[in-house]
Design a protein around this motif. Structure first.
Motif, PDB file in Angstrom:
ATOM      1  N   ALA A 178       4.554  35.554  44.877  1.00 44.30           N
ATOM      2  CA  ALA A 178       4.014  36.464  44.177  1.00 44.30           C
ATOM      3  C   ALA A 178       2.950  35.904  43.366  1.00 44.30           C
ATOM      4  O   ALA A 178       2.275  36.658  42.709  1.00 44.30           O
TER       5      ALA A 178
ATOM      6  N   ARG B  85      -2.547  30.937  29.856  1.00 45.57           N
ATOM      7  CA  ARG B  85      -3.587  31.888  30.440  1.00 45.57           C
ATOM      8  C   ARG B  85      -5.144  31.951  29.580  1.00 45.57           C
ATOM      9  O   ARG B  85      -4.798  32.299  28.511  1.00 45.57           O
TER      10      ARG B  85
ATOM     11  N   LEU C 180       8.870  33.801  43.247  1.00 52.21           N
ATOM     12  CA  LEU C 180       8.055  34.019  42.197  1.00 52.21           C
ATOM     13  C   LEU C 180       6.565  33.178  42.775  1.00 52.21           C
ATOM     14  O   LEU C 180       5.546  33.687  42.390  1.00 52.21           O
TER      15      LEU C 180
ATOM     16  N   SER D 255       8.353  33.704  33.959  1.00 51.34           N
ATOM     17  CA  SER D 255       8.671  33.013  35.607  1.00 51.34           C
ATOM     18  C   SER D 255       9.052  31.664  35.397  1.00 51.34           C
ATOM     19  O   SER D 255       9.924  31.193  36.292  1.00 51.34           O
TER      20      SER D 255
ATOM     21  N   ARG E 125       3.982  36.255  31.085  1.00 50.81           N
ATOM     22  CA  ARG E 125       4.312  36.465  32.552  1.00 50.81           C
ATOM     23  C   ARG E 125       4.853  35.306  33.035  1.00 50.81           C
ATOM     24  O   ARG E 125       5.761  34.894  33.684  1.00 50.81           O
ATOM     25  N   HIS E 126       3.676  34.316  32.776  1.00 47.66           N
ATOM     26  CA  HIS E 126       3.792  32.974  33.383  1.00 47.66           C
ATOM     27  C   HIS E 126       5.013  32.140  32.753  1.00 47.66           C
ATOM     28  O   HIS E 126       5.901  31.494  33.433  1.00 47.66           O
TER      29      HIS E 126
ATOM     30  N   LEU F 168       3.244  33.871  40.560  1.00 41.37           N
ATOM     31  CA  LEU F 168       3.270  33.998  39.283  1.00 41.37           C
ATOM     32  C   LEU F 168       3.594  32.635  38.524  1.00 41.37           C
ATOM     33  O   LEU F 168       3.968  32.625  37.283  1.00 41.37           O
TER      34      LEU F 168
ATOM     35  N   GLN G 155      -0.558  37.805  30.206  1.00 38.50           N
ATOM     36  CA  GLN G 155      -0.469  37.275  31.539  1.00 38.50           C
ATOM     37  C   GLN G 155       0.558  35.601  31.145  1.00 38.50           C
ATOM     38  O   GLN G 155       0.922  35.141  31.831  1.00 38.50           O
TER      39      GLN G 155
ATOM     40  N   GLN H 130       6.865  42.116  35.349  1.00 39.05           N
ATOM     41  CA  GLN H 130       6.721  41.706  36.682  1.00 39.05           C
ATOM     42  C   GLN H 130       7.830  40.695  37.365  1.00 39.05           C
ATOM     43  O   GLN H 130       8.349  40.755  38.387  1.00 39.05           O
ATOM     44  N   PRO H 131       7.686  39.592  36.703  1.00 35.36           N
ATOM     45  CA  PRO H 131       8.876  38.748  37.209  1.00 35.36           C
ATOM     46  C   PRO H 131      10.289  39.069  37.142  1.00 35.36           C
ATOM     47  O   PRO H 131      10.825  38.799  37.981  1.00 35.36           O
TER      48      PRO H 131
ATOM     49  N   ASP I 176      -3.354  30.242  36.023  1.00 37.80           N
ATOM     50  CA  ASP I 176      -4.564  30.704  36.451  1.00 37.80           C
ATOM     51  C   ASP I 176      -5.699  29.880  35.533  1.00 37.80           C
ATOM     52  O   ASP I 176      -5.679  29.884  34.212  1.00 37.80           O
TER      53      ASP I 176
ATOM     54  N   ILE J 147       2.693  43.960  33.487  1.00 39.87           N
ATOM     55  CA  ILE J 147       2.358  42.629  33.801  1.00 39.87           C
ATOM     56  C   ILE J 147       3.500  41.782  33.059  1.00 39.87           C
ATOM     57  O   ILE J 147       4.322  40.771  33.944  1.00 39.87           O
TER      58      ILE J 147
END
Length: 130
Positions: A101, A12, A98, A84, A80-81, A103, A77, A50-51, A107, A47
């Motif tokens: 959502a 990210r 995923l 996932s 998180r990526h 994920l 982030q 989240q996954p 980005d 964050i």
């Protein structure tokens, strides 16, 4: 020799998170620290989780992350990526959850470069008519 972890890379902005998932109790360490210490803000902790919450795997894996570059929000982030992506390696059926959502999508927004003849990426020097 079989590998005992699943590896994935999350990105990210300028942050890169190299993530390893082990079977375990749910401990998440980022750069050798518990993630609660590394990401003190609750929003960043959410964050990171989240996954795991979406796939109902919170507490099933020990996660070790090596985060580098960028700021703390970008690193969170990226983590998180990475988590996932690693979860998909373990169980491909989690992909739809995923993906829905958002994920799994990297980005792509990055800082725009400064252009010559301008003070910044988009800003122009003040124009003087006379």
């Amino acid at each position: 020799m079989s590998k005992d972890f699943n590896y994935a890379t999350g990105r990210r902005k300028n942050a890169v998170a190299r993530t390893r998932l082990y079977e375990g109790t749910g401990a998440i360490t980022v750069n050798g620290k518990p993630y609660e210490d590394y990401f003190p803000r609750k929003t960043l902790q959410m964050i990171v989780q989240q996954p795991l919450k979406l796939t109902k795997t919170l507490g099933k894996f020990d996660i070790k992350v090596n985060a580098d570059g960028g700021g703390v929000a970008g690193q969170a982030q990226a983590v998180r990526h990475g988590i996932s992506r690693a979860l998909i390696e373990i169980d491909p059926e989690l992909r739809s959850i995923l993906k829905r959502a958002g994920l799994l999508t990297r980005d792509a927004r990055k800082k725009e470069r400064k252009k010559y003849g301008q003070p910044g990426a988009r800003a122009k020097f003040q124009y003087s008519k006379r």
